[in-house]
Design a protein around this motif. Structure first.
Motif, mmCIF file in Angstrom:
data_model
loop_
_atom_site.group_PDB
_atom_site.id
_atom_site.type_symbol
_atom_site.label_atom_id
_atom_site.label_comp_id
_atom_site.label_asym_id
_atom_site.label_seq_id
_atom_site.Cartn_x
_atom_site.Cartn_y
_atom_site.Cartn_z
ATOM 1 N N ARG A 329 3.378 -6.039 -7.315
ATOM 2 C CA ARG A 329 2.807 -4.709 -7.080
ATOM 3 C C ARG A 329 3.431 -4.000 -5.878
ATOM 4 N N GLY A 330 4.462 -4.591 -5.296
ATOM 5 C CA GLY A 330 5.150 -3.936 -4.197
ATOM 6 C C GLY A 330 4.353 -3.850 -2.922
ATOM 7 N N LEU A 331 3.517 -4.836 -2.672
ATOM 8 C CA LEU A 331 2.659 -4.814 -1.485
ATOM 9 C C LEU A 331 3.288 -5.474 -0.270
ATOM 10 N N ARG A 332 4.473 -6.022 -0.421
ATOM 11 C CA ARG A 332 5.245 -6.530 0.719
ATOM 12 C C ARG A 332 6.425 -5.596 0.916
ATOM 13 N N ILE A 333 6.444 -4.874 2.039
ATOM 14 C CA ILE A 333 7.532 -3.935 2.290
ATOM 15 C C ILE A 333 8.130 -4.205 3.660
ATOM 16 N N GLU A 334 9.293 -3.623 3.897
ATOM 17 C CA GLU A 334 9.944 -3.749 5.199
ATOM 18 C C GLU A 334 10.693 -2.456 5.492
ATOM 19 N N LEU A 335 10.499 -1.925 6.682
ATOM 20 C CA LEU A 335 11.196 -0.719 7.120
ATOM 21 C C LEU A 335 11.870 -1.010 8.448
ATOM 22 N N ALA A 336 13.175 -0.854 8.491
ATOM 23 C CA ALA A 336 13.952 -1.086 9.714
ATOM 24 C C ALA A 336 13.632 -2.446 10.334
ATOM 25 N N GLY A 337 13.478 -3.441 9.481
ATOM 26 C CA GLY A 337 13.216 -4.788 9.955
ATOM 27 C C GLY A 337 11.766 -5.077 10.303
ATOM 28 N N VAL A 338 10.870 -4.106 10.103
ATOM 29 C CA VAL A 338 9.452 -4.299 10.404
ATOM 30 C C VAL A 338 8.713 -4.638 9.110
ATOM 31 N N PRO A 339 8.167 -5.856 8.983
ATOM 32 C CA PRO A 339 7.441 -6.209 7.763
ATOM 33 C C PRO A 339 6.034 -5.614 7.785
ATOM 34 N N MET A 340 5.592 -5.135 6.623
ATOM 35 C CA MET A 340 4.272 -4.504 6.522
ATOM 36 C C MET A 340 3.670 -4.742 5.151
ATOM 37 N N ILE A 341 2.385 -4.477 5.047
ATOM 38 C CA ILE A 341 1.707 -4.454 3.753
ATOM 39 C C ILE A 341 1.765 -3.024 3.239
ATOM 40 N N GLY A 342 2.176 -2.858 1.985
ATOM 41 C CA GLY A 342 2.358 -1.535 1.417
ATOM 42 C C GLY A 342 1.058 -0.848 1.052
ATOM 43 N N SER A 343 1.171 0.394 0.646
ATOM 44 C CA SER A 343 0.007 1.192 0.249
ATOM 45 C C SER A 343 -0.541 0.704 -1.087
ATOM 46 N N PRO A 344 -1.869 0.688 -1.246
ATOM 47 C CA PRO A 344 -2.464 0.334 -2.534
ATOM 48 C C PRO A 344 -2.563 1.525 -3.482
ATOM 49 N N LEU A 345 -2.110 2.709 -3.044
ATOM 50 C CA LEU A 345 -2.225 3.922 -3.857
ATOM 51 C C LEU A 345 -1.019 4.020 -4.794
ATOM 52 N N ASN A 346 -1.296 4.090 -6.080
ATOM 53 C CA ASN A 346 -0.232 4.176 -7.080
ATOM 54 C C ASN A 346 -0.418 5.434 -7.918
ATOM 55 N N LEU A 347 0.479 6.391 -7.735
ATOM 56 C CA LEU A 347 0.421 7.662 -8.454
ATOM 57 C C LEU A 347 1.687 7.785 -9.292
ATOM 58 N N SER A 348 1.534 8.122 -10.566
ATOM 59 C CA SER A 348 2.688 8.121 -11.462
ATOM 60 C C SER A 348 3.655 9.263 -11.178
ATOM 61 N N ALA A 349 3.139 10.459 -10.889
ATOM 62 C CA ALA A 349 4.016 11.616 -10.696
ATOM 63 C C ALA A 349 4.445 11.803 -9.247
ATOM 64 N N THR A 350 3.587 11.425 -8.325
ATOM 65 C CA THR A 350 3.883 11.627 -6.902
ATOM 66 C C THR A 350 3.633 10.328 -6.147
ATOM 67 N N PRO A 351 4.471 9.332 -6.355
ATOM 68 C CA PRO A 351 4.254 8.036 -5.700
ATOM 69 C C PRO A 351 4.405 8.128 -4.192
ATOM 70 N N VAL A 352 3.824 7.154 -3.505
ATOM 71 C CA VAL A 352 3.976 7.103 -2.055
ATOM 72 C C VAL A 352 5.430 6.807 -1.714
ATOM 73 N N HIS A 353 5.837 7.254 -0.526
ATOM 74 C CA HIS A 353 7.196 7.008 -0.058
ATOM 75 C C HIS A 353 7.138 6.373 1.320
ATOM 76 N N TYR A 354 7.999 5.406 1.541
ATOM 77 C CA TYR A 354 8.115 4.771 2.849
ATOM 78 C C TYR A 354 9.412 5.267 3.485
ATOM 79 N N GLN A 355 9.263 6.191 4.425
ATOM 80 C CA GLN A 355 10.436 6.852 4.993
ATOM 81 C C GLN A 355 10.706 6.474 6.442
ATOM 82 N N ARG A 356 9.662 6.178 7.197
ATOM 83 C CA ARG A 356 9.843 5.910 8.617
ATOM 84 C C ARG A 356 9.126 4.621 9.012
ATOM 85 N N PRO A 357 9.766 3.771 9.810
ATOM 86 C CA PRO A 357 9.049 2.629 10.378
ATOM 87 C C PRO A 357 8.083 3.127 11.442
ATOM 88 N N PRO A 358 7.144 2.304 11.883
ATOM 89 C CA PRO A 358 6.260 2.709 12.979
ATOM 90 C C PRO A 358 7.095 3.183 14.169
#
Length: 386
Positions: A329-358
């Protein structure tokens, strides 16, 4: 295209409830600008663990944001602040009641600058009422709003939940309210003030337990891993560990009895329906526990899975994070080497985007100042930003 593309959010909040709300909006595409004091959000220092100077706590609720380190008390900060407010759609704050006004960022003052602003206040006990000025922390509210009294072993002491559920639920309530206010503004053109609190949220989250008390006038008992109104719906001991079983309907009860080769339980008046099983909980669960002790957890998981009865092992956090569902379900994500739990929100037309690390503290101060036509060097020299 994201759901909230073009929405600008000013986050003047710290720790968890406000940042959680801000991160949800950021995941949905809003441009969330986190206004931090020069010392930063408190959670930047809450650790270990840390990774490259970033605390795991801060990382859990601050991705997809830009950080502006600003001293709201500095006169030189006012032009930048007002420019931000004029462009903003939403502001989130969780100061103690009255503090926002002393900093010049109270609702009335900012609504005069931008009448379309949606201003969300998050507090421990609300902006009105007898405890409006009290500071609010998740642990305290779990105790005061009834949650600890129903959490823990039946014959043990009250316990808090292992994560800050009052904070997290309040952050989600704030998100819901903000989205509703944005919809209202779309039709009316007007902003409004939102007031959500940890106490209100936690009291509402007593749900069926609170409803039972209202129905009966009797206080709620502590049920440990049992359910106050459903049997069997609890943890059981197998030969090598524990597992949980959730028999939440009469159909599932029939399937359970058939799987365990105990059709006699279906003919036993003590277990004839859920209300009877609740009354005779102790007798039934003793029988079931004795049976379950004869085999390992894996045996019972396989048996109940095959029978279509909800069952699960009691996983550790590490095991849960490695769960096949978490991976799929894509709940393990990593941004710029920072591991995180992903968003639980799943939208078909406008999905969440991970653009910036903390963000690092003040990482985006200069670019934000320049966007509003201000010289960051001058602002910094005046003590306005860092």
């Amino acid at each position: 295209m994201s759901s909230l593309s073009g929405i600008v959010v000013l986050e003047l909040s710290r720790v968890l409830a406000g940042p959680w709300c801000g991160m949800q909006l950021a995941d949905l595409g809003a441009d969330v600008i986190k206004l931090e004091p020069f010392e930063g959000d408190d959670t930047r220092g809450l650790g270990p663990p840390f990774k490259d100077g970033l605390s795991a706590y801060f990382a859990c609720c601050n991705r997809n944001k830009r950080s502006l380190a600003i001293d709201l008390r500095a006169p030189g900060a006012r032009p930048l602040l007002e420019a931000l407010v004029r462009e903003a759609d939403v502001l989130i704050e969780n100061y103690r009641t009255g503090t926002a006004e002393t900093l010049g960022v109270g609702y009335e003052e900012l609504a005069a600058i931008n009448p379309r602003l949606i201003y969300c206040s998050i507090s421990g006990y609300g902006r009105t009422g007898p405890d409006a000025t009290r500071p609010g922390y998740d642990y305290v509210v779990q105790a005061e709003a009834g949650l600890m009294s129903i959490t823990g072993a039946i014959d043990g002491e009250p316990h808090k939940v292992g994560v800050a559920v009052a904070d997290l639920a309040t952050g989600q309530n704030a998100t819901t309210a903000i989205l509703a206010a944005l919809f209202h503004r779309h039709t009316s053109g007007r902003g409004q003030r939102i007031d959500v609190s940890l106490f209100d949220t936690q009291l509402s989250w007593l749900a069926n337990v609170g409803s039972n008390v209202l129905f009966t006038g009797e206080d709620a008992p502590r049920c440990g891993n049992e359910h106050p109104s459903i049997v069997p719906y609890q943890a059981f001991h197998a030969r090598d560990g524990e597992f949980v079983l959730a028999v939440a309907s009469e159909k599932l009860w029939v399937q359970t009895c058939m799987a365990l080769d105990h059709e006699d339980w279906l003919r036993d008046a003590r277990y004839g329906n859920n209300a009877a099983r609740v009354t005779h909980r102790e007798a039934l669960c003793l029988e079931m526990d004795s049976l379950f002790l004869t085999q390992d957890v894996a045996h019972w998981l396989a048996l109940f899975d095959a029978a279509g009865v909800p069952v699960a092992p009691i996983n550790s956090v590490k095991q849960a994070l490695a769960h096949p569902v978490a991976q799929a379900r894509g709940l393990r994500i990593e941004l710029a080497g920072v591991p995180m739990i992903g968003s639980p929100l799943n939208l078909s037309a406008t999905p969440v985007h991970y653009q910036r690390p903390p963000p690092h503290l003040g990482e985006h101060s200069d670019e934000i100042a320049r966007h509003y036509g201000l010289d960051p060097a001058v602002l910094r020299a005046n003590g306005a930003i860092r």
